[in-house]
Design a protein around this motif. Structure first.
Motif, PDB file in Angstrom:
ATOM      1  N   SER A 196       0.843  -1.190   0.000  1.00 19.79           N
ATOM      2  CA  SER A 196       0.000   0.000   0.000  1.00 19.79           C
ATOM      3  C   SER A 196       0.877   1.239   0.000  1.00 19.79           C
ATOM      4  O   SER A 196       1.765   1.368   0.845  1.00 19.79           O
ATOM      5  N   LEU A 197       0.625   2.151  -0.938  1.00 20.81           N
ATOM      6  CA  LEU A 197       1.437   3.362  -1.051  1.00 20.81           C
ATOM      7  C   LEU A 197       0.522   4.572  -1.207  1.00 20.81           C
ATOM      8  O   LEU A 197      -0.299   4.635  -2.130  1.00 20.81           O
ATOM      9  N   VAL A 198       0.676   5.534  -0.296  1.00 22.32           N
ATOM     10  CA  VAL A 198      -0.078   6.785  -0.341  1.00 22.32           C
ATOM     11  C   VAL A 198       0.924   7.925  -0.459  1.00 22.32           C
ATOM     12  O   VAL A 198       1.799   8.083   0.397  1.00 22.32           O
ATOM     13  N   LEU A 199       0.802   8.721  -1.518  1.00 22.30           N
ATOM     14  CA  LEU A 199       1.689   9.859  -1.752  1.00 22.30           C
ATOM     15  C   LEU A 199       0.850  11.116  -1.919  1.00 22.30           C
ATOM     16  O   LEU A 199       0.140  11.255  -2.926  1.00 22.30           O
ATOM     17  N   HIS A 200       0.907  11.999  -0.938  1.00 20.12           N
ATOM     18  CA  HIS A 200       0.176  13.261  -1.014  1.00 20.12           C
ATOM     19  C   HIS A 200       1.174  14.398  -0.963  1.00 20.12           C
ATOM     20  O   HIS A 200       1.933  14.537  -0.006  1.00 20.12           O
ATOM     21  N   GLY A 201       1.189  15.203  -2.008  1.00 21.30           N
ATOM     22  CA  GLY A 201       2.154  16.283  -2.098  1.00 21.30           C
ATOM     23  C   GLY A 201       1.587  17.596  -1.584  1.00 21.30           C
ATOM     24  O   GLY A 201       0.382  17.731  -1.356  1.00 21.30           O
ATOM     25  N   LEU A 225      -1.807  11.917  -4.876  1.00 22.80           N
ATOM     26  CA  LEU A 225      -2.415  13.246  -5.005  1.00 22.80           C
ATOM     27  C   LEU A 225      -1.299  14.269  -5.041  1.00 22.80           C
ATOM     28  O   LEU A 225      -0.620  14.507  -4.038  1.00 22.80           O
ATOM     29  N   ASP A 226      -1.059  14.857  -6.216  1.00 21.50           N
ATOM     30  CA  ASP A 226       0.023  15.831  -6.351  1.00 21.50           C
ATOM     31  C   ASP A 226      -0.347  16.826  -7.450  1.00 21.50           C
ATOM     32  O   ASP A 226      -0.617  16.437  -8.583  1.00 21.50           O
ATOM     33  N   THR A 227      -0.361  18.105  -7.091  1.00 24.51           N
ATOM     34  CA  THR A 227      -0.723  19.154  -8.045  1.00 24.51           C
ATOM     35  C   THR A 227       0.439  20.089  -8.343  1.00 24.51           C
ATOM     36  O   THR A 227       0.237  21.198  -8.811  1.00 24.51           O
ATOM     37  N   THR A 228       1.675  19.637  -8.072  1.00 28.86           N
ATOM     38  CA  THR A 228       2.852  20.501  -8.238  1.00 28.86           C
ATOM     39  C   THR A 228       3.642  20.190  -9.499  1.00 28.86           C
ATOM     40  O   THR A 228       4.784  20.598  -9.626  1.00 28.86           O
ATOM     41  N   ASN A 229       3.055  19.449 -10.432  1.00 29.88           N
ATOM     42  CA  ASN A 229       3.721  19.063 -11.685  1.00 29.88           C
ATOM     43  C   ASN A 229       4.969  18.222 -11.418  1.00 29.88           C
ATOM     44  O   ASN A 229       5.975  18.344 -12.117  1.00 29.88           O
ATOM     45  N   ALA A 230       4.906  17.365 -10.413  1.00 26.60           N
ATOM     46  CA  ALA A 230       6.015  16.452 -10.125  1.00 26.60           C
ATOM     47  C   ALA A 230       6.086  15.383 -11.209  1.00 26.60           C
ATOM     48  O   ALA A 230       5.085  15.026 -11.825  1.00 26.60           O
ATOM     49  N   VAL A 242      -5.033  -3.557  -7.122  1.00 24.79           N
ATOM     50  CA  VAL A 242      -6.485  -3.729  -7.044  1.00 24.79           C
ATOM     51  C   VAL A 242      -7.193  -2.386  -7.106  1.00 24.79           C
ATOM     52  O   VAL A 242      -8.212  -2.238  -7.777  1.00 24.79           O
ATOM     53  N   GLU A 243      -6.632  -1.395  -6.428  1.00 26.22           N
ATOM     54  CA  GLU A 243      -7.281  -0.083  -6.355  1.00 26.22           C
ATOM     55  C   GLU A 243      -6.250   1.016  -6.560  1.00 26.22           C
ATOM     56  O   GLU A 243      -5.154   0.962  -6.004  1.00 26.22           O
ATOM     57  N   ALA A 244      -6.617   2.029  -7.358  1.00 28.49           N
ATOM     58  CA  ALA A 244      -5.715   3.146  -7.611  1.00 28.49           C
ATOM     59  C   ALA A 244      -6.502   4.441  -7.653  1.00 28.49           C
ATOM     60  O   ALA A 244      -7.569   4.517  -8.271  1.00 28.49           O
ATOM     61  N   ASN A 245      -5.959   5.450  -6.968  1.00 28.17           N
ATOM     62  CA  ASN A 245      -6.516   6.798  -6.974  1.00 28.17           C
ATOM     63  C   ASN A 245      -5.416   7.713  -7.479  1.00 28.17           C
ATOM     64  O   ASN A 245      -4.437   7.957  -6.772  1.00 28.17           O
ATOM     65  N   VAL A 246      -5.539   8.212  -8.697  1.00 30.42           N
ATOM     66  CA  VAL A 246      -4.468   8.979  -9.337  1.00 30.42           C
ATOM     67  C   VAL A 246      -4.991  10.371  -9.665  1.00 30.42           C
ATOM     68  O   VAL A 246      -5.770  10.561 -10.614  1.00 30.42           O
ATOM     69  N   VAL A 247      -4.567  11.352  -8.859  1.00 27.91           N
ATOM     70  CA  VAL A 247      -4.941  12.753  -9.064  1.00 27.91           C
ATOM     71  C   VAL A 247      -3.644  13.540  -9.169  1.00 27.91           C
ATOM     72  O   VAL A 247      -3.025  13.898  -8.163  1.00 27.91           O
ATOM     73  N   ILE A 248      -3.202  13.799 -10.391  1.00 26.25           N
ATOM     74  CA  ILE A 248      -1.909  14.440 -10.607  1.00 26.25           C
ATOM     75  C   ILE A 248      -2.004  15.440 -11.745  1.00 26.25           C
ATOM     76  O   ILE A 248      -2.882  15.348 -12.605  1.00 26.25           O
ATOM     77  N   SER A 249      -1.064  16.393 -11.755  1.00 27.00           N
ATOM     78  CA  SER A 249      -1.060  17.432 -12.787  1.00 27.00           C
ATOM     79  C   SER A 249       0.191  17.373 -13.651  1.00 27.00           C
ATOM     80  O   SER A 249       0.509  18.338 -14.328  1.00 27.00           O
ATOM     81  N   CYS A 267      -9.737   5.659  -9.840  1.00 31.48           N
ATOM     82  CA  CYS A 267     -10.156   7.064  -9.829  1.00 31.48           C
ATOM     83  C   CYS A 267      -9.105   7.859 -10.588  1.00 31.48           C
ATOM     84  O   CYS A 267      -7.912   7.772 -10.270  1.00 31.48           O
ATOM     85  N   LEU A 268      -9.537   8.653 -11.583  1.00 34.68           N
ATOM     86  CA  LEU A 268      -8.587   9.348 -12.446  1.00 34.68           C
ATOM     87  C   LEU A 268      -8.878  10.838 -12.520  1.00 34.68           C
ATOM     88  O   LEU A 268     -10.023  11.254 -12.756  1.00 34.68           O
ATOM     89  N   CYS A 269      -7.827  11.635 -12.327  1.00 33.61           N
ATOM     90  CA  CYS A 269      -7.862  13.061 -12.632  1.00 33.61           C
ATOM     91  C   CYS A 269      -6.484  13.391 -13.185  1.00 33.61           C
ATOM     92  O   CYS A 269      -5.572  13.769 -12.447  1.00 33.61           O
ATOM     93  N   VAL A 270      -6.314  13.204 -14.490  1.00 31.12           N
ATOM     94  CA  VAL A 270      -5.020  13.392 -15.146  1.00 31.12           C
ATOM     95  C   VAL A 270      -5.241  14.016 -16.507  1.00 31.12           C
ATOM     96  O   VAL A 270      -6.347  14.020 -17.046  1.00 31.12           O
ATOM     97  N   LYS A 271      -4.136  14.539 -17.071  1.00 40.62           N
ATOM     98  CA  LYS A 271      -4.181  15.014 -18.444  1.00 40.62           C
ATOM     99  C   LYS A 271      -4.267  13.822 -19.387  1.00 40.62           C
ATOM    100  O   LYS A 271      -3.894  12.703 -19.032  1.00 40.62           O
TER     101      LYS A 271
END
Length: 408
Positions: A196-201, A225-230, A242-249, A267-271
C-alpha cells in the motif's frame, strides 16, 4: 462501580485502553481491585500538545507510568507533544518503548507559528524498537545518521530516504505526506514488499525538478495526489494492483497509467496522455474527474479499453473552473464494449448541464444496453429553475431510450 469491577480483566483492559493514560492511571485510586490493573493496559496515550508550563511534571508522569507498565506487549504508544519537549526526553521514552515491546509508535509534534525550531528525534529511533510494526511521525526531524543497521523507518535529503527505505525489507504500508520544506527533491520508493502506497504532495513545491521514482511490484493499493507538476518514474509494473486513486497534474501520466492496467477500482484526474495499447481487462469501477480540459478523450480511451466495467462515476474533484477552452464532443465511431455488455450503474456528481455533459449522458443512455441505475446530482448552487430544466432534459433522454430503467 461494583458491577464494573466484577468484569474480567480482559474486558476492563479493553475499556481502559480507550481512555487517555492520565485517566487510566487515576483508576488506581478506585479500590484494591483497580490498584494495579492500569499497569497492564496495552495502549498508552500521552498528550502535552497544549504546552503546559509545568512540562517537568508531565515528563515525570511519562517516565514513571512507562517504567511501571507490565503489559507483555504495548500495542500502541502515542505521544502528542509541543515544542517544549526535547530530544533527550524522547530518547528515554523510546528506550522504554523498546523494553515494552511496542508494536505501534506514534510521535506527533504540534507546531505553532511562533515555534522556535523543530524537534529532532534521537538516533536511537533507528535501532531500539525492533518489535515495531507501525511507525507514524508528524512534524518531526530525523537525524541523518543511518550508517549503522536500521530496524525500521521531514527527511534530511534524497540519499537519506533511499538508505532508510532500503533498511525496511518487510515494509508493506507507506504513507508520505510531503511538505514544502521537506528537503527531498526526488523521493525514491524501491520496496519490493510494499503493498500500500499513499503519496500526497503539497500545494507548492520549491524545487524546480522534483518527483517520485517507484519500484513496487507487489503493490495492491496506490493513492497519489500531487498538483505541483512532479514527475513520476515507474520502474516496474504492478500486476497485483487492485485499487488506484491517481490525481496528478504532471505532463506525462502515462507512466503510471501503463503500470496499473490490472486495477479493479480506479479514480482518475489526469491530463490525456494515454499509453498506447493499454487494456484494463479487470477494471470494474471507474471514477473520472471532469476538471481537466481533455477529460472527454480520457473517458473514451478508458471506456474503450475496459470491457468489464460495471460502475461509472463522474465528478469534478479539484481546483477552480479551468479557463482553457473545453473540448467539443465528438461521438466515437465504435461503441465501447462495456456499454453494450457490462455497464450497470452511472452516477454524475456536480452535474452542470453543459453541452458536453448532455452529449455524454445521451451517448451512454443510447448505447448502455445493461444499464440499471442512473443518478444525476447537480451542483448545490443550481437554482430551482435550472434544476427543473435539467429534469425535463434528462426525462426526454430517458424516454427516447425507453429500454433504460434509470432512476434520474
Amino acid at each position: 462501580m461494583n458491577r464494573i469491577s466484577q468484569l474480567p480483566d480482559e474486558l476492563l483492559l479493553k475499556i481502559l485502553s480507550i481512555l487517555p493514560t492520565k485517566d487510566v492511571v487515576a483508576t488506581m485510586l478506585l479500590s484494591k481491585r483497580w490498584q494495579f490493573l492500569w499497569t497492564l493496559v496495552p495502549r498508552l496515550v500521552y498528550d502535552d500538545s497544549y504546552q503546559n508550563p509545568e512540562y517537568g511534571r508531565f515528563s515525570r508522569f511519562v517516565d514513571r507510568s512507562l517504567f511501571m507498565n507490565e503489559a507483555p506487549v504495548i500495542e500502541t504508544l502515542r505521544f502528542k507533544l509541543g515544542q517544549i519537549c526535547g530530544s533527550g526526553d524522547i530518547q528515554v521514552w523510546i528506550r522504554a518503548a523498546h523494553k515494552c515491546c511496542v508494536r505501534e509508535l506514534i510521535i506527533e509534534i504540534v507546531t505553532y507559528p511562533s515555534s522556535r525550531s523543530p524537534v529532532t528525534l534521537p538516533k536511537s529511533l533507528y535501532t531500539c524498537c525492533r518489535m515495531l510494526v507501525t511507525l507514524k511521525l508528524s512534524n518531526a526531524v530525523l537525524v541523518d545518521d543511518v550508517a549503522s543497521s536500521v530496524s525500521f523507518p521531514s527527511f534530511p535529503g534524497d540519499e537519506f530516504v533511499n538508505r532508510l527505505l532500503s533498511s525496511c525489507p518487510v515494509l508493506e504500508d507507506l504513507v508520505v505526506n510531503r511538505s514544502t520544506g521537506d528537503n527531498v527533491a526526488v523521493f525514491n520508493i524501491i520496496v519490493p514488499s510494499l503493498k500500500s502506497l499513499v503519496l500526497h504532495g503539497p500545494w507548492i513545491f520549491e524545487a524546480e525538478a522534483h518527483g517520485f521514482v517507484i519500484d513496487a511490484p507487489s503493490l495492491e493499493l496506490l493513492d497519489v495526489l500531487d498538483t505541483t507538476n512532479a514527475f513520476f518514474v515507474i520502474r516496474s509494473n504492478m500486476p497485483k494492483i487492485v485499487e488506484a486513486n491517481v490525481v496528478i497534474s504532471c505532463d506525462h501520466p502515462e507512466q503510471i497509467m501503463g503500470s496499473i492496467t490490472s486495477v479493479k477500482r480506479l479514480c482518475l484526474c489526469v491530463k490525456d496522455a494515454y499509453p498506447a495499447g493499454s487494456i484494463f481487462c479487470c477494471l470494474l469501477s471507474l471514477k473520472i474527474c471532469t476538471c481537466e480540459t481533455e477529460w472527454l478523450n480520457l473517458l473514451m480511451h478508458v471506456l474503450r479499453d475496459s470491457p468489464k466495467l460495471r460502475t461509472l462515476k463522474f465528478e469534478k474533484c479539484r481546483g477552480p473552473e479551468n479557463v482553457e477552452p473545453r473540448q467539443s464532443w465528438i461521438e466515437p465511431s465504435a461503441v465501447p464494449e462495456c456499454l453494450s455488455s457490462s455497464l450497470e450503474t452511472v452516477e454524475w456528481v456536480k452535474y452542470k448541464g453543459t453541452e458536453e455533459e448532455k452529449e455524454v449522458v445521451a451517448f451512454i443512455l443510447r448505447n448502455g444496453s445493461c444499464l440499471k441505475t442512473g443518478t444525476i446530482n447537480p451542483l448545490q448552487s443550481t437554482s430551482h429553475r435550472e434544476k427543473f430544466e435539467m429534469i425535463k432534459e434528462l426525462a426526454f433522454f430517458a424516454q427516447a431510450f425507453a429500454y433504460f430503467p434509470a432512476c434520474v
